[in-house]
Design a protein around this motif. Structure first.
Motif, PDB file in Angstrom:
ATOM      1  N   ASN A  18      -0.405   4.408   9.609  1.00  0.00           N
ATOM      2  CA  ASN A  18       0.890   3.774   9.866  1.00  0.00           C
ATOM      3  C   ASN A  18       1.568   3.598   8.514  1.00  0.00           C
ATOM      4  OD1 ASN A  18       2.915   1.707  10.065  1.00  0.00           O
ATOM      5  ND2 ASN A  18       2.043   1.054  12.016  1.00  0.00           N
ATOM      6  N   GLU A  71       4.116  15.965   8.686  1.00  0.00           N
ATOM      7  CA  GLU A  71       5.560  16.209   8.513  1.00  0.00           C
ATOM      8  C   GLU A  71       5.825  17.364   7.550  1.00  0.00           C
ATOM      9  OE1 GLU A  71       7.412  15.760   5.636  1.00  0.00           O
ATOM     10  OE2 GLU A  71       5.941  14.725   4.404  1.00  0.00           O
ATOM     11  N   ASP A  98       7.089   7.687   8.889  1.00  0.00           N
ATOM     12  CA  ASP A  98       6.547   7.583  10.254  1.00  0.00           C
ATOM     13  C   ASP A  98       7.412   8.366  11.239  1.00  0.00           C
ATOM     14  OD1 ASP A  98       4.307   6.015   9.699  1.00  0.00           O
ATOM     15  OD2 ASP A  98       5.384   4.130   9.993  1.00  0.00           O
ATOM     16  N   LYS A  99       8.715   8.235  11.080  1.00  0.00           N
ATOM     17  CA  LYS A  99       9.656   8.949  11.958  1.00  0.00           C
ATOM     18  C   LYS A  99       9.498  10.462  11.799  1.00  0.00           C
ATOM     19  CE  LYS A  99      14.683   9.528  12.499  1.00  0.00           C
ATOM     20  NZ  LYS A  99      16.009   9.094  11.957  1.00  0.00           N
ATOM     21  N   ASP A 116       6.851  12.089  10.715  1.00  0.00           N
ATOM     22  CA  ASP A 116       5.537  12.510  11.220  1.00  0.00           C
ATOM     23  C   ASP A 116       5.561  12.626  12.744  1.00  0.00           C
ATOM     24  OD1 ASP A 116       2.473  12.749  10.548  1.00  0.00           O
ATOM     25  OD2 ASP A 116       2.620  11.441  12.292  1.00  0.00           O
ATOM     26  N   LYS A 117       6.153  11.633  13.383  1.00  0.00           N
ATOM     27  CA  LYS A 117       6.221  11.644  14.853  1.00  0.00           C
ATOM     28  C   LYS A 117       7.014  12.848  15.359  1.00  0.00           C
ATOM     29  CE  LYS A 117       7.519   8.660  18.758  1.00  0.00           C
ATOM     30  NZ  LYS A 117       8.108   7.354  19.151  1.00  0.00           N
ATOM     31  N   ALA A 118       8.140  13.119  14.715  1.00  0.00           N
ATOM     32  CA  ALA A 118       8.975  14.256  15.121  1.00  0.00           C
ATOM     33  C   ALA A 118       8.251  15.584  14.878  1.00  0.00           C
ATOM     34  CB  ALA A 118      10.294  14.231  14.353  1.00  0.00           C
ATOM     35  N   GLN A 140       4.932  16.114  14.755  1.00  0.00           N
ATOM     36  CA  GLN A 140       3.854  16.275  15.739  1.00  0.00           C
ATOM     37  C   GLN A 140       4.405  16.727  17.086  1.00  0.00           C
ATOM     38  OE1 GLN A 140       0.351  14.198  16.258  1.00  0.00           O
ATOM     39  NE2 GLN A 140       0.403  13.057  14.331  1.00  0.00           N
ATOM     40  N   ALA A 141       5.510  16.121  17.504  1.00  0.00           N
ATOM     41  CA  ALA A 141       6.118  16.488  18.787  1.00  0.00           C
ATOM     42  C   ALA A 141       6.536  17.958  18.779  1.00  0.00           C
ATOM     43  CB  ALA A 141       7.314  15.586  19.078  1.00  0.00           C
TER      44      ALA A 141
END
Length: 345
Positions: A116, A215, A278-279, A281-283, A285-286
Motif C-alpha cells: 500500500n 505500473e 497506488d492509482k 498500480d491499480k490501473a 494491473q487492470a
C-alpha cells in the motif's frame, strides 16, 4: 503653499509610496527552480509534482513560485547533490542511486515491507522525522517529501516464476544492492540497468526477465514483452524517493513562507505521492489482466527463501546501524511497521 499645489504634491507622494510598496512586495516574491529527469508528461510530474507546485504558490499567496526547468540539469543520480549545492533549488530522486550514502534508508526497500504505497510513503515520512532528520547524510537540504513505489515484482516474457528452480540461471534486470542481493541468493543472475532500458535489454536477449513495480510494466511500455507477473505479498523489494530543497534557499524565505510551504509538503506531499502510485498500480494491473496476462504468487519455498534474505539483511543492518548514524535499526523498523499497519487499515 497654494492648496491645489499641496493636494497634487500629496497625491504624487502617495503614488510614489504605493509604487514603492509594490516594488518591495515584488522583491519578496521567490521563484525557485526545479530539476526533473522524467518527461513533463510522466504521471510523476503531471499528477504529483505540478499539483504540489500549484499548492505551494497558493499557500504562500503567490510569494513562492516554482519553475520546472525544461530539462534536467544533471543525471538522475546527481539530483541530491544538485539541490544540496544549489545548482537547482528543488530536485527529486531515488535514494537507491547513492546506496552507501543513504544506507539508513535500506530497511524500507527490503522484501515484504508493504504494497500500500500511500501507507508506506506516509509511514516513511514519519519515520524519517522520528529517526533520521538529524542524520548527517541528510544535511544541506530541506526534506519536502518522501515516497515509495509500493513494491516491485518479478516479470517474465514466457513463464510465471513460481518456484526456486524457475529463477536458477535466469538473467534478471535490477537496480540497487538489495535487488542484487535478493537475486543472487535466489539463484538468479543480476544484470544492472535502468528500468526504461528493459525493453532494449529484453529484445536484445541480454536479460531473461526484469524487476519492476506493476505500473512500470505499462508506463515503460513493456507489456508487449513481459506477459507473466509473479506477485510477492508486500512486495519483493521497494525503492525510496525524495523531494528536497536547497537548505539555504529554504532558510532564506520568511518564516511564514517556510511554514506555508511545509504545510502542503511533508506528510501531505508524501501522501499525494503514495496515492498516485497506488492509482497507477491499480490501473496497470487492470489493463494487464484485461489483456490476458498471467498473475501468480510463488510457492511456499520461494516465499520462505525471500523471507530469509529479508531476515538476514535486517540483522546485518542492525549490526551496522551505528556506522550510518542509527543506533537501533530494529526500533526504527518497528516504528515504521507500526505506522504502516495503522495507515493501511
Amino acid at each position: 503653499m497654494n492648496p491645489r499645489i499641496r493636494i497634487k504634491t500629496l497625491i504624487a507622494g502617495a503614488a510614489l509610496a504605493t509604487l514603492g510598496l509594490g516594488t518591495a512586495a515584488q522583491a519578496e516574491t521567490t521563484t525557485l527552480t526545479m530539476s526533473s529527469w522524467v518527461p513533463p508528461t510522466h504521471f510523476l510530474v503531471k499528477d504529483i509534482l505540478q499539483p504540489w507546485m500549484a499548492e505551494v504558490e497558493k499557500a504562500t499567496e503567490g510569494r513562492v513560485k516554482i519553475n520546472l526547468l525544461p530539462k534536467a540539469v544533471g543525471s538522475p543520480p546527481q539530483h541530491w547533490e544538485l539541490a544540496r549545492k544549489g545548482v537547482a533549488d528543488i530536485t527529486w530522486g531515488n535514494f537507491t542511486y547513492e546506496p552507501e550514502r543513504f544506507k539508513s534508508m535500506w530497511f524500507v526497500e527490503l522484501p515484504m515491507m508493504g504494497s500500500n504505497c500511500e501507507a508506506s510513503s506516509v509511514a516513511l515520512w514519519r519515520t524519517y522525522n522520528q529517526f533520521l532528520a538529524s542524520n548527517d547524510a541528510f544535511k544541506g537540504v530541506q526534506m519536502l517529501g518522501v515516497g515509495l513505489l509500493g513494491g516491485g515484482q518479478f516479470h517474465h516474457p514466457s513463464k510465471v516464476i513460481d518456484t526456486p528452480d524457475d529463477l536458477k540461471g535466469q538473467k534478471v534486470r535490477m537496480g540497487g544492492p538489495i535487488q542484487k542481493r535478493l537475486l543472487e541468493e535466489l539463484g538468479a543472475i543480476p544484470v544492472e540497468g535502468p528500468g526504461p532500458k528493459a525493453y532494449e535489454l529484453l529484445q536484445g536477449g541480454v536479460i531473461d526477465a526484469s524487476l519492476h513495480p506493476v505500473e512500470s510494466v505499462v508506463n515503460f511500455r513493456l507489456d508487449s514483452l513481459l506477459k507473466n507477473h509473479t506477485i510477492i505479498p508486500g512486495g519483493l523489494y521497494d525503492a525510496s524517493f525524495f523531494v528536497v530543497m536547497n537548505e539555504g534557499k529554504f532558510k532564506g524565505m520568511s518564516a511564514a513562507d517556510q511554514q506555508a510551504v511545509m504545510k502542503v509538503s511533508g506528510e501531505m506531499l508524501s501522501r499525494r505521492w503514495g496515492q498516485e502510485f497506488d492509482k497507477q498500480d491499480k490501473a496497470a494491473q487492470a489493463k494487464l489482466r484485461a489483456d490476458g496476462h498471467k498473475f501468480a504468487e510463488p510457492n511456499k519455498t520461494l516465499l520462505d527463501n525471500v523471507r530469509k534474505v529479508r531476515t538476514d539483511m535486517l540483522k546485518e543492518l542492525q549490526a551496522e546501524g551505528p556506522s550510518f548514524g542509527v543506533k537501533d535499526v530494529g526500533a526504527m523498523v518497528s516504528f515504521y511497521e507500526q505506522q504502516y499497519k495503522s495507515l493501511a487499515k
